[in-house]
Design a protein around this motif. Structure first.
Motif, PDB file in Angstrom:
ATOM      1  N   ILE A  28      50.468  41.340 -18.423  1.00 23.18           N
ATOM      2  CA  ILE A  28      49.413  41.912 -18.789  1.00 23.18           C
ATOM      3  C   ILE A  28      48.215  41.243 -18.010  1.00 23.18           C
ATOM      4  O   ILE A  28      47.740  39.979 -18.114  1.00 23.18           O
ATOM      5  CB  ILE A  28      48.906  41.962 -20.485  1.00 23.18           C
ATOM      6  CG1 ILE A  28      49.787  42.664 -21.029  1.00 23.18           C
ATOM      7  CG2 ILE A  28      47.535  41.931 -20.659  1.00 23.18           C
ATOM      8  CD1 ILE A  28      49.907  44.095 -21.036  1.00 23.18           C
ATOM      9  N   LEU A  29      47.260  42.030 -17.292  1.00 25.14           N
ATOM     10  CA  LEU A  29      46.198  41.687 -16.652  1.00 25.14           C
ATOM     11  C   LEU A  29      44.905  42.290 -17.632  1.00 25.14           C
ATOM     12  O   LEU A  29      44.594  43.349 -17.639  1.00 25.14           O
ATOM     13  CB  LEU A  29      46.096  42.153 -15.278  1.00 25.14           C
ATOM     14  CG  LEU A  29      44.837  41.718 -14.367  1.00 25.14           C
ATOM     15  CD1 LEU A  29      44.727  40.225 -14.265  1.00 25.14           C
ATOM     16  CD2 LEU A  29      44.978  42.215 -13.018  1.00 25.14           C
ATOM     17  N   ASP A  30      44.279  41.306 -18.475  1.00 25.84           N
ATOM     18  CA  ASP A  30      43.375  41.871 -19.153  1.00 25.84           C
ATOM     19  C   ASP A  30      41.872  41.916 -18.617  1.00 25.84           C
ATOM     20  O   ASP A  30      41.354  40.665 -17.982  1.00 25.84           O
ATOM     21  CB  ASP A  30      43.307  40.511 -20.412  1.00 25.84           C
ATOM     22  CG  ASP A  30      42.192  40.582 -21.604  1.00 25.84           C
ATOM     23  OD1 ASP A  30      41.335  41.743 -21.462  1.00 25.84           O
ATOM     24  OD2 ASP A  30      42.325  40.129 -22.821  1.00 25.84           O
ATOM     25  N   LYS A  44      43.305  39.009 -29.133  1.00 25.26           N
ATOM     26  CA  LYS A  44      42.155  38.107 -29.066  1.00 25.26           C
ATOM     27  C   LYS A  44      42.847  37.182 -27.936  1.00 25.26           C
ATOM     28  O   LYS A  44      44.238  36.792 -28.061  1.00 25.26           O
ATOM     29  CB  LYS A  44      41.934  37.044 -30.147  1.00 25.26           C
ATOM     30  CG  LYS A  44      40.934  37.631 -31.008  1.00 25.26           C
ATOM     31  CD  LYS A  44      40.593  36.629 -32.095  1.00 25.26           C
ATOM     32  CE  LYS A  44      39.461  37.284 -32.941  1.00 25.26           C
ATOM     33  NZ  LYS A  44      39.225  36.074 -33.950  1.00 25.26           N
ATOM     34  N   GLY A  45      42.520  36.662 -26.922  1.00 24.06           N
ATOM     35  CA  GLY A  45      42.919  36.139 -25.713  1.00 24.06           C
ATOM     36  C   GLY A  45      43.961  35.243 -25.971  1.00 24.06           C
ATOM     37  O   GLY A  45      45.258  35.410 -25.450  1.00 24.06           O
ATOM     38  N   ASN A  46      43.720  33.920 -26.715  1.00 20.42           N
ATOM     39  CA  ASN A  46      44.798  33.164 -26.577  1.00 20.42           C
ATOM     40  C   ASN A  46      45.923  33.482 -27.662  1.00 20.42           C
ATOM     41  O   ASN A  46      47.160  33.169 -27.738  1.00 20.42           O
ATOM     42  CB  ASN A  46      44.415  31.719 -27.433  1.00 20.42           C
ATOM     43  CG  ASN A  46      43.295  30.852 -26.387  1.00 20.42           C
ATOM     44  OD1 ASN A  46      43.809  30.984 -25.134  1.00 20.42           O
ATOM     45  ND2 ASN A  46      42.492  30.081 -26.483  1.00 20.42           N
ATOM     46  N   ASP A  47      45.595  34.350 -28.761  1.00 24.61           N
ATOM     47  CA  ASP A  47      46.626  34.667 -29.502  1.00 24.61           C
ATOM     48  C   ASP A  47      47.491  35.995 -28.877  1.00 24.61           C
ATOM     49  O   ASP A  47      48.715  35.797 -29.022  1.00 24.61           O
ATOM     50  CB  ASP A  47      45.711  35.532 -30.740  1.00 24.61           C
ATOM     51  CG  ASP A  47      45.184  34.685 -31.716  1.00 24.61           C
ATOM     52  OD1 ASP A  47      45.425  33.361 -31.716  1.00 24.61           O
ATOM     53  OD2 ASP A  47      44.216  35.100 -32.464  1.00 24.61           O
ATOM     54  N   LEU A  48      46.811  36.878 -28.206  1.00 20.72           N
ATOM     55  CA  LEU A  48      47.639  37.528 -27.244  1.00 20.72           C
ATOM     56  C   LEU A  48      48.580  36.903 -26.474  1.00 20.72           C
ATOM     57  O   LEU A  48      49.608  37.550 -26.100  1.00 20.72           O
ATOM     58  CB  LEU A  48      46.572  38.680 -26.628  1.00 20.72           C
ATOM     59  CG  LEU A  48      47.333  39.815 -25.871  1.00 20.72           C
ATOM     60  CD1 LEU A  48      48.146  40.673 -26.620  1.00 20.72           C
ATOM     61  CD2 LEU A  48      46.252  40.498 -25.226  1.00 20.72           C
ATOM     62  N   MET A  49      48.028  35.857 -25.706  1.00 21.39           N
ATOM     63  CA  MET A  49      49.050  35.326 -24.778  1.00 21.39           C
ATOM     64  C   MET A  49      50.009  34.747 -25.478  1.00 21.39           C
ATOM     65  O   MET A  49      51.357  34.854 -25.071  1.00 21.39           O
ATOM     66  CB  MET A  49      48.243  34.161 -24.115  1.00 21.39           C
ATOM     67  CG  MET A  49      48.933  33.473 -23.194  1.00 21.39           C
ATOM     68  SD  MET A  49      48.158  31.859 -22.327  1.00 21.39           S
ATOM     69  CE  MET A  49      46.460  32.319 -22.111  1.00 21.39           C
ATOM     70  N   TYR A  50      50.047  34.105 -26.480  1.00 21.71           N
ATOM     71  CA  TYR A  50      51.196  33.927 -27.341  1.00 21.71           C
ATOM     72  C   TYR A  50      52.114  34.769 -27.716  1.00 21.71           C
ATOM     73  O   TYR A  50      53.160  34.646 -27.628  1.00 21.71           O
ATOM     74  CB  TYR A  50      50.541  33.155 -28.541  1.00 21.71           C
ATOM     75  CG  TYR A  50      51.775  32.592 -29.624  1.00 21.71           C
ATOM     76  CD1 TYR A  50      52.579  31.497 -29.282  1.00 21.71           C
ATOM     77  CD2 TYR A  50      52.026  33.402 -30.679  1.00 21.71           C
ATOM     78  CE1 TYR A  50      53.386  31.139 -30.111  1.00 21.71           C
ATOM     79  CE2 TYR A  50      52.912  33.129 -31.672  1.00 21.71           C
ATOM     80  CZ  TYR A  50      53.828  31.938 -31.222  1.00 21.71           C
ATOM     81  OH  TYR A  50      54.680  31.515 -32.269  1.00 21.71           O
ATOM     82  N   ILE A  58      56.179  38.439 -21.649  1.00 25.18           N
ATOM     83  CA  ILE A  58      55.362  38.942 -20.638  1.00 25.18           C
ATOM     84  C   ILE A  58      54.282  37.884 -20.508  1.00 25.18           C
ATOM     85  O   ILE A  58      53.679  37.278 -21.426  1.00 25.18           O
ATOM     86  CB  ILE A  58      54.838  40.133 -21.312  1.00 25.18           C
ATOM     87  CG1 ILE A  58      55.675  41.291 -21.645  1.00 25.18           C
ATOM     88  CG2 ILE A  58      53.340  40.617 -20.387  1.00 25.18           C
ATOM     89  CD1 ILE A  58      55.168  42.604 -22.328  1.00 25.18           C
ATOM     90  N   LYS A  59      54.112  38.023 -19.239  1.00 22.76           N
ATOM     91  CA  LYS A  59      52.900  36.908 -18.793  1.00 22.76           C
ATOM     92  C   LYS A  59      51.661  37.506 -19.223  1.00 22.76           C
ATOM     93  O   LYS A  59      51.361  38.760 -19.300  1.00 22.76           O
ATOM     94  CB  LYS A  59      52.936  36.446 -17.321  1.00 22.76           C
ATOM     95  CG  LYS A  59      54.095  35.850 -16.975  1.00 22.76           C
ATOM     96  CD  LYS A  59      54.287  35.559 -15.365  1.00 22.76           C
ATOM     97  CE  LYS A  59      55.249  34.644 -15.009  1.00 22.76           C
ATOM     98  NZ  LYS A  59      56.302  34.327 -15.097  1.00 22.76           N
ATOM     99  N   TYR A  60      50.417  36.546 -19.007  1.00 20.31           N
ATOM    100  CA  TYR A  60      48.972  37.198 -19.614  1.00 20.31           C
ATOM    101  C   TYR A  60      48.155  36.560 -18.770  1.00 20.31           C
ATOM    102  O   TYR A  60      48.121  35.242 -18.438  1.00 20.31           O
ATOM    103  CB  TYR A  60      48.718  36.885 -20.969  1.00 20.31           C
ATOM    104  CG  TYR A  60      47.202  37.102 -21.446  1.00 20.31           C
ATOM    105  CD1 TYR A  60      47.040  38.083 -21.724  1.00 20.31           C
ATOM    106  CD2 TYR A  60      46.402  36.026 -21.346  1.00 20.31           C
ATOM    107  CE1 TYR A  60      45.557  38.489 -22.302  1.00 20.31           C
ATOM    108  CE2 TYR A  60      45.026  36.008 -21.844  1.00 20.31           C
ATOM    109  CZ  TYR A  60      44.502  37.347 -22.046  1.00 20.31           C
ATOM    110  OH  TYR A  60      43.441  37.736 -22.479  1.00 20.31           O
TER     111      TYR A  60
END
Length: 149
Positions: A28-30, A44-50, A58-60
């Protein structure tokens, strides 16, 4: 080669993550300017990454170089400029940022399976469509199909 885009608005977390898994998204390229808003919910950034790593493998990455400026976004949201004006200003912005060369250098080997993330429910009036088209046009020697999820 497929380049995907997705918006999270009007999608439940279950629907969002199932769509990503079903389409074999690798990264995912946010490309949101702000990925920590209260309105972002489960994205939300860090939550989504987790969540992406844990649920889907999937990488973020968050890349604001592919986002509009606050001014352009604000002018469009406040109806100071039309979608056509927004589109022109955004294209000028990414050209000034020399994103063609940066995209070539950074993402050329990863394009297949990347999914551009923004908040809009559809890609029609969202900058993720413009970024996807820009990538396709700048990597024109590749056969890139844009898929809006």
């Amino acid at each position: 080669m497929k380049l995907y885009t997705i918006g999270f608005t009007k999608k439940s977390a279950e629907e969002f993550f199932n769509i990503l898994k079903k389409n074999d998204i690798k990264k995912i390229l946010d490309i949101r300017l702000n990925n920590s808003s209260q309105l972002a919910g489960f994205t939300k950034g860090n939550d989504l990454m987790y969540f992406l790593e844990t649920i889907c493998g999937i990488k973020y990455e968050h890349n604001i170089e592919l986002a509009p400026t606050k001014e352009i976004l604000s002018d469009y949201k406040n109806k100071k400029i039309s979608w056509n004006e927004y589109e022109n200003q955004f294209i000028d912005l990414i050209n000034k940022r020399n994103l063609g060369n940066k995209i070539l250098a950074k993402y050329v080997d990863e394009v297949d399976g990347i999914c551009l993330l923004c908040s809009e429910s559809t890609a029609e009036n969202c900058h993720r469509r413009l970024v996807a088209e820009y990538i396709k046009n700048n990597l024109h020697h590749y056969d890139i199909e844009i898929v809006h999820l």
